[in-house]
Scaffold this active site. Sequence first.
Site, PDB file in Angstrom:
ATOM      1  CE  LYS A   1      27.295  18.298  44.860  1.00  9.68           C
ATOM      2  NZ  LYS A   1      28.470  19.001  44.300  1.00  9.68           N
TER       3      LYS A   1
ATOM      4  CD  GLU B   1      36.914  31.828  38.824  1.00 13.60           C
ATOM      5  OE1 GLU B   1      36.204  30.817  38.647  1.00 13.60           O
ATOM      6  OE2 GLU B   1      36.829  32.554  39.844  1.00 13.60           O
TER       7      GLU B   1
ATOM      8  NE  ARG C   1      33.873  33.917  39.053  1.00 13.48           N
ATOM      9  CZ  ARG C   1      33.360  32.915  39.775  1.00 13.48           C
ATOM     10  NH1 ARG C   1      32.579  33.191  40.783  1.00 13.48           N
ATOM     11  NH2 ARG C   1      33.625  31.670  39.484  1.00 13.48           N
TER      12      ARG C   1
END
Length: 768
Positions: A408, A494, A522
Amino acid sequence: AEVGSNNSEASTASPIVMVAISLPTASVQGCVSRGHATRTRQTSSIARLVPGSVNVRAGSVKIESLKTGRKIRSSVRKAVTRCETPLSSDEEDGVMSAPDDESLWLDGFEKSNVKPPTPLLDTVNFPIHMKNFNLTQLDQLAKELRADVIYNVCNTGGHLGSSLGVIELTVALHKVFNLPEDKIIWDVGHQAYPHKILTGRRQQMKTLRQTNGLTPFTKRAESEYDPFGAGHSSTSISAGLGMAVGRDLKGKKNNVIAVIGDGAITGGMAYEAMNHAGFMDSNMIVILNDNQQVSLPTQYNMLNQDPVGGLSSTLARLQSNRPLRELRETAKAITKQLPEPIQEVTSKVDEYARGMISGSGSTLFEELGLYYIGTVDGHNLDDLCSILEEVKNTDSVGPVLIHVVTEKGKGYFPAETAQDKYHGVNKFDVASGLQVKPKAKVPTYTQFFADALLAEARVDDRVYAVHAAMGGGTGLNHFEKYFPERCFDVGIAEQHAVTFAAGLACEGLNPFCTIYSTFLQRGYDQVVHDVALQNLPVRFMMDRAGLVGADGPTHAGSYDTTYMAALPNMVVMAPSDEAELIHMVATANAIDWCPSSVRYPRGNGQGVSLEEAGIMADLKGTPLEIGKGRVLRQGKDIALLGFGTGSQYCSLAADILAEHSISATVADARFCKPLDTDLVRRLVKEHGALIIVEEGSIGGFGSHVLQYLATNGHLDGSLKVRAMCLPDKNIDHGDHAWQLQEAGISPRDIAANAVTLLGKKLNVATLA
């Protein structure tokens, strides 16, 4: 047969061909030797099993007999592609300095905010323009694309690190596959900036995240090259499988590729999708982009993995080899005709042999029914293109997972060395890497929440915090510094976060389940079934409530008031300023008889005096009286009743009305549930007109007020009422003030509504 053996029995066409093939398949991937003669001998036996050439690179390997069941141990020496130059550091102040080689800073491009020269990229408007590029040109294209991403994001802000990490992967995908006929689904979509540049949107990149500009994620309406919209994580494999099955039902032959990160793949939905994909056995490609930045220490994260080099490259190439996969599919078909006990044995041998040589985790994907290929150097275009080409052209059935390792922030030194890899940035200076962050006079609501929760935790050891891979965004990283044992990051999960918090509540603890409003959607079934139905005192802290500016509708917290206030026993609060937020954190902690929720916006506080609100330096709040609002401003002509940020807009609207000699009462409801019916009754008794304002969807606070008014007969007379909320449409990304105007709930809109409701002869267009 042992590895490297010339034993011809390995290729015999017996009924138990699955066993005979599985072991050499594992053996093939260990066939690497320094000696040319040995390498020729090893590959010659492979050639009798698998027609076609096998490319074996030089390296070193130690091999033990597969008969004994001992694992293959291998090692490889190859120059690592990423920068290994150590940082110099000042131990006293921790300042890091860059290496002397400027090319390590921005991959050879000038360190400035000036647009870099990109002669090759300038010739590419769509993927078809790069189809004839050779490897040298592709490498140059990747360098120019990386520089162009940095240049654009330095001027607009946005998701930088994730996009820099997939430059080579993006180039390879657009080189090998035929878009838009072939479908690439980017999970979340924050890594799709290079994709946007290569698919006809380069000239619009300067409008990224701006009003009427390019969206920060993928969006079907924006381009035919975006087959599926994104913003939330872990959806790509499900969507890709649906497209693959739909393709098969229509008799089409296009490819479907889902690109998912090692963070997003921690979401349970991804595993549900892979399990279904293995069952459906439809052709699709899943690319696991593993940049070791996942929030939880999974098997890919924070481990000392071997560098991606010659051996792993060879293994990946061999695993992707078309004849090998086709032969394996044939073996599977033959095995299905054998007695069930033999099927089980051959399946286990195949799984074990591949598991030993494919790297950790491969057997998990194989168990789910995906053919695992990896690991692959995500910055090696030669490997990427070769493997993708092989997988694309293989005539076999079933989903494939390619495990790609990337870095990244790759290619930009400040991003590579930053803790968050410059995941999300403001505008920044390319040379220094410093972001342009206006010095705010007032901290953000998120910061006030984190400090208020710290204050509660210092005096109450029952306070615990839970978040779903959003420690930075929710402010809980700050909380964790002081109470590491009382802060839980459950990953992108979640549903689990909500029920985990419910379990904590069962044990008499005070869990604060802190999740963005948009992401809590969610976990709604768990809010209903595991919390509200059992009346457990879980405290839901819903950050980013309302419109969220540049992130747009995928991240807007539009629906939380509606879906939370619909639940029996749920206390629903919203602060109108930072002092109210601090008090509501204390209020939530005090509520130990039922669940509660607090919604608060993105951005900075209002700058109110905390001392006047009774809040001292420790930022410890005082519990509010449940279900009681307050009057902020007394008037006589009309009442403006706000909820949360709606109260701010009502106050500003009252200022506009005052300039036109209209006196307005402004009330802050504080609570949607329980509703302060005494306050509502007083407002309609003292005023002939009432406007209700909230920054939420239809069915929220306004609906609760209207329900009360209708039920109790207050609408049977001359009372005039208007409810103002978000319209029944999505509000695009852009400046927050513009979004409020687009939604029709800006202070000016409220004032104009009041003028019309009162029948005043004013030109509403002239209202400030």
